[in-house]
Design a protein around this motif. Structure first.
Motif, short mmCIF file in Angstrom:
data_model
loop_
_atom_site.label_atom_id
_atom_site.label_comp_id
_atom_site.label_asym_id
_atom_site.label_seq_id
_atom_site.Cartn_x
_atom_site.Cartn_y
_atom_site.Cartn_z
N ALA A 1 0.81 9.70 -7.79
CA ALA A 1 0.92 9.83 -6.37
C ALA A 1 1.29 11.23 -6.30
O ALA A 1 1.88 11.92 -5.21
CB ALA A 1 2.43 9.15 -6.47
N THR B 1 2.59 1.93 -3.33
CA THR B 1 1.82 1.70 -4.31
C THR B 1 1.71 3.32 -4.25
O THR B 1 1.27 4.32 -4.98
CB THR B 1 0.42 1.83 -4.59
OG1 THR B 1 0.75 -0.27 -4.61
CG2 THR B 1 -0.73 1.64 -5.60
N ALA B 2 0.95 3.93 -2.94
CA ALA B 2 1.11 4.90 -2.60
C ALA B 2 1.87 6.23 -3.13
O ALA B 2 1.12 7.52 -3.85
CB ALA B 2 0.63 5.51 -1.31
N VAL B 3 2.95 5.65 -3.20
CA VAL B 3 4.26 6.86 -3.61
C VAL B 3 4.57 6.51 -5.62
O VAL B 3 5.28 7.15 -6.01
CB VAL B 3 5.51 6.67 -3.06
CG1 VAL B 3 5.57 7.52 -1.42
CG2 VAL B 3 5.79 5.39 -2.93
N GLY B 4 3.64 5.85 -6.22
CA GLY B 4 3.71 5.91 -6.95
C GLY B 4 4.56 4.62 -8.01
O GLY B 4 5.65 5.00 -9.21
N VAL B 5 4.71 3.47 -7.04
CA VAL B 5 5.74 2.38 -7.71
C VAL B 5 4.35 1.16 -7.95
O VAL B 5 3.41 0.90 -7.02
CB VAL B 5 6.84 1.86 -6.55
CG1 VAL B 5 7.42 0.64 -7.42
CG2 VAL B 5 7.53 2.89 -6.02
N SER C 1 1.61 5.44 -12.31
CA SER C 1 1.11 6.30 -11.45
C SER C 1 1.97 7.19 -10.65
O SER C 1 1.68 7.18 -9.59
CB SER C 1 2.07 4.60 -11.03
OG SER C 1 1.58 4.23 -9.32
N LYS C 2 3.04 7.42 -10.64
CA LYS C 2 3.30 8.71 -10.50
C LYS C 2 2.70 9.71 -10.75
O LYS C 2 2.92 10.49 -10.16
CB LYS C 2 4.92 8.82 -11.37
CG LYS C 2 6.23 7.36 -10.15
CD LYS C 2 6.95 8.38 -11.32
CE LYS C 2 8.97 7.00 -11.02
NZ LYS C 2 9.92 7.49 -11.28
N GLU D 1 0.45 -1.40 -0.03
CA GLU D 1 0.19 0.42 0.19
C GLU D 1 1.38 1.12 -0.20
O GLU D 1 0.48 1.87 -0.92
CB GLU D 1 -0.99 0.33 1.58
CG GLU D 1 -2.63 -1.17 0.54
CD GLU D 1 -3.24 -0.28 1.49
OE1 GLU D 1 -4.11 -0.05 1.53
OE2 GLU D 1 -2.96 -0.92 3.41
N GLN E 1 5.29 13.96 -0.15
CA GLN E 1 4.68 13.87 -1.73
C GLN E 1 4.37 15.14 -2.65
O GLN E 1 4.00 15.60 -2.91
CB GLN E 1 3.42 12.65 -2.07
CG GLN E 1 4.29 11.24 -1.45
CD GLN E 1 3.46 10.67 -2.04
OE1 GLN E 1 2.74 9.80 -1.05
NE2 GLN E 1 2.59 9.97 -3.00
N ARG F 1 -6.27 3.86 -4.85
CA ARG F 1 -6.45 2.61 -5.76
C ARG F 1 -4.96 2.15 -5.71
O ARG F 1 -4.08 1.02 -6.19
CB ARG F 1 -5.60 3.67 -7.27
CG ARG F 1 -4.11 4.46 -7.51
CD ARG F 1 -3.21 3.63 -7.44
NE ARG F 1 -1.80 4.86 -8.34
CZ ARG F 1 -1.17 5.64 -6.59
NH1 ARG F 1 -1.81 5.20 -5.62
NH2 ARG F 1 0.04 6.46 -6.87
N THR F 2 -4.79 1.66 -4.38
CA THR F 2 -4.23 -0.11 -3.75
C THR F 2 -5.09 -0.90 -3.88
O THR F 2 -4.62 -1.98 -3.82
CB THR F 2 -3.93 0.26 -2.47
OG1 THR F 2 -5.07 1.21 -2.03
CG2 THR F 2 -3.09 1.61 -2.98
N PRO G 1 7.51 9.59 -6.44
CA PRO G 1 6.62 10.06 -7.72
C PRO G 1 7.94 11.34 -8.34
O PRO G 1 7.63 12.32 -9.41
CB PRO G 1 5.77 10.56 -6.67
CG PRO G 1 5.80 10.62 -5.55
CD PRO G 1 6.82 9.96 -4.98
#
Lengths: 364, 274
Positions: B80, A257-261, B76-77, A254, B160, B55-56, B108
């Motif tokens: 983020a 994913t949240a930081v874009g991986v 995805s980035k 989680e 972020q 979106r997890t 990101p």
């Protein structure tokens, strides 16, 4: 307009943490190459390489056929005797290069697997890759001799083992804990197959395979050097590209994913690269035990960093295997040991030393 | 609430883990600039909904829209850079310092060739200051208390630099003082202009801090709106199955739920002193 860039460099110089290397930067600092480096891992890499080179020089000069250091430049320049040439270029140098290359490959593979499984025990040895390679070797050498060469059998075995782990875990590689458990089960089955094959084989065949199963660097050729170097040239950059996303995936799916991986593709790529690295190493020197498990851990403790330091692991693995092979050749008079026995001993003892020191410190 | 204005929308989503369907055909539009808090009993699907918004978890049907665009089609980035999440139970890597962990929130904004920038350094500094953990920068995350650790994870999400911040039960496992500390911090982040969406267990906490409450039960949204409109005695009965009195919080005036005393066999009131 370098003012926009300077604050980072200034702050980075104050912080003991990240330092940056700039190759070029645009007016607003938004273009060009900025790499982060830290002093301690760099020092560890340099020291590991110095150790590896020193052990290599000792290996070259040791024994009855050894080339004294004073004569080494002459031999390299082509002025030595024919025997000296043969010793350097046909026996000792290929052996050293294969050892260093395989050590680096195994260590990087181990670092990646440990990162994917979030478990220091999640190395290729433990999750069935080594055992799968051994089973493949036994199948190729004993059960169906002559179909494929033993090293090719080992590589196939490694892939079959990883495939079995992938299917067995039911969720691909996305549940790291399952990966370790299923890997241990697959490893146990593969070892049972090896035992069966050894029990049914004639004594001579079994001896040859048993030697190979321990991992050995004896009688390596330039073909082996080319194979491991080619594998490293292709796979190491891929491993380096995966380092940063892998570090993030360690924080949990989680958070990553949240930081874009994208976690699943990252894991799948990492496992693929790691399996290929192990397969390349196994095909040139057999499943040398424990390098993949200990070298990344040793590197991590020496660098005092978190996450998989691929370069530091590679240097440590290379040094570990070269030193272990030196010991394997000269520890017992009149007898060479398989290097896998020494890596297990040497790496294990050193890792325990580091762990004990760490536990003592954290207990205070 | 106008869906077109909403930065984050769940549009007819069906949410499921493997074969277990948690919610069917669920709609939710997060009001821009709100501090939206989702409440509901255990297993009502509130955390699952938050995961879908972050979106997890991919919805089985329907879609999630970020600024009007389907979130699963975006890089995805890029997502983020607009939306950060404080998940439940993130794992701190071994031997990582607070500064390094918070710096990972910059992922990101970085690339293979650009691993650090002035903007990264500024964002990390600002996040560490906002969560008041800048003096812990060189400490190992493993050495911190639970409250400190939660603030550090929050700092990572802040680094972020997103307008949207999603929080999955940010106060669970914290003692009451640390819970208030984290909630006050969230309120400040909201006051500074961010849109917050949180899942909370504590109804009174939710009523106290939220500008917009969403009450869920059995995978459906039962009620939503301002806390004073949503938290009523009938609703608490309907959503949680709890008989209660709702009184004004003496400190803030927001609704406060006080469960009614029930006579339970064997409870304190019923016990016969032998």
């Amino acid at each position: 307009m370098s003012t926009a860039v300077e604050p980072v460099t200034a702050e980075a110089a104050v912080l003991p943490g990240p330092r940056t290397v700039r190759v070029a930067s645009g007016p607003d600092g938004s273009r060009g190459l900025v790499l982060v480096w830290r002093r301690r891992p760099l020092v560890v890499c340099v020291v590991a390489l110095v150790v590896a080179v020193a052990a290599a020089l000792v290996t070259i000069t040791a024994g009855e056929l050894g080339i004294p250091l004073s004569e080494l430049p002459a031999v390299v320049a082509g002025q030595g005797t024919r025997i000296q040439h043969w010793v350097l270029y046909t026996t000792r140098l290929p052996r050293l290069l294969v050892g260093a290359g395989a050590g680096a490959a195994l260590a990087v593979s181990g670092a990646m697997f440990q990162s994917v499984t979030r478990n220091p025990l999640g190395s290729p040895d433990v999750i069935g890759l080594g055992a799968g390679a051994a089973a493949g070797a036994a199948a190729a050498g004993l059960v169906w001799p002559g179909v494929v060469p033993v090293p090719v059998g080992a590589v196939l075995g490694a892939f079959v083992a990883v495939g079995a782990v992938w299917f067995g875990s039911g969720s691909g590689f996305s549940r790291p804990q399952r990966l370790v458990v299923v890997g241990i089960a697959v490893g146990a089955m593969a070892l049972a197959f090896v035992q069966l094959a050894l029990a049914r084989a004639s004594r001579e065949d079994a001896l040859v395979i048993a030697q190979w199963l321990n991992g050995s660097l004896a009688a390596r050729t330039w073909a082996d050097v080319r194979l491991i170097v080619a594998a490293l040239v292709v796979l190491l950059p891929l491993a380096l590209l995966l380092t940063r996303p892998l570090q993030v995936v360690e924080m949990g799916d989680e958070a990553a994913t949240a930081v874009g991986v994208r976690t699943d593709p990252t894991r799948t790529r990492a496992v693929l690269v790691a399996v290929l690295l192990t397969a390349a190493a196994v095909s040139v020197c057999g499943p040398v035990a424990f390098v993949a498990l200990t070298a990344p851990q040793i590197a991590r403790r020496l660098t005092r960093s978190s996450g998989p330091g691929m370069v530091a692991a590679a240097c440590t693995g290379a040094a570990l295997l070269v030193v272990a092979d030196l010991v394997a050749q000269y520890a017992l008079p009149e007898q060479q040991l398989p290097v896998g026995i020494v890596t297990a001993g040497l790496g294990g003892v050193y890792l325990v030393f580091l762990l004990v020191r760490e536990f003592r410190r954290s207990a205070v | 609430m106008n869906v077109a204005d909403s930065p984050l929308v769940a549009d007819g989503v069906t949410l499921a883990y493997d074969r277990l369907v948690v919610a069917r055909d669920l709609d939710l539009a997060v009001a821009p600039g709100s501090f939206t808090v989702i409440i509901g009993p255990n297993g009502c699907g509130k955390s699952t909904l938050l995961r879908a918004l972050a979106r997890t978890l991919a919805p089985r049907e329907g879609r999630v829209l970020l600024d009007g665009a389907p979130i699963d089609r975006m890089r995805s980035k890029d997502v983020a850079k607009r939306l950060a999440l404080l998940p439940q139970g993130p794992i701190a890597p071994e031997a990582i310092t607070v500064g390094d962990l918070v710096a990972r929130g910059r992922y990101p904004h970085q690339g293979i060739l650009r691993q650090w920038s002035a903007a990264d350094a500024r964002a990390v500094d600002a996040a560490l200051r906002a969560t008041e953990v800048d003096d812990l920068r060189e400490r190992f995350v493993s050495d911190l208390s639970g409250g400190q650790r939660q603030r550090v994870w929050l700092a990572m999400a802040l680094a972020q630099e997103t307008d949207l911040l999603l929080l999955d039960e940010p106060t669970t496992f914290l003692d009451i003082a640390h819970q208030v500390e984290v909630m006050d911090l969230c309120a400040r982040l909201h006051a500074e202009g961010r849109t917050l969406v949180a899942v909370l267990h504590d109804l009174n906490q939710a009523a106290r801090y939220a500008t917009h409450l969403v009450a869920m039960r059995d995978g459906r949204v039962v009620a939503q709106g301002a806390p004073a409109d949503v938290v009523t005695e009938p609703l608490v009965q309907e959503v949680f199955g709890l008989a209660s009195r709702v009184v004004p919080d003496p400190e803030t005036g927001t609704p406060m739920v006080v469960p009614l005393r029930r006579t339970v066999p064997g409870s304190v009131q019923d016990q016969v002193v032998l």
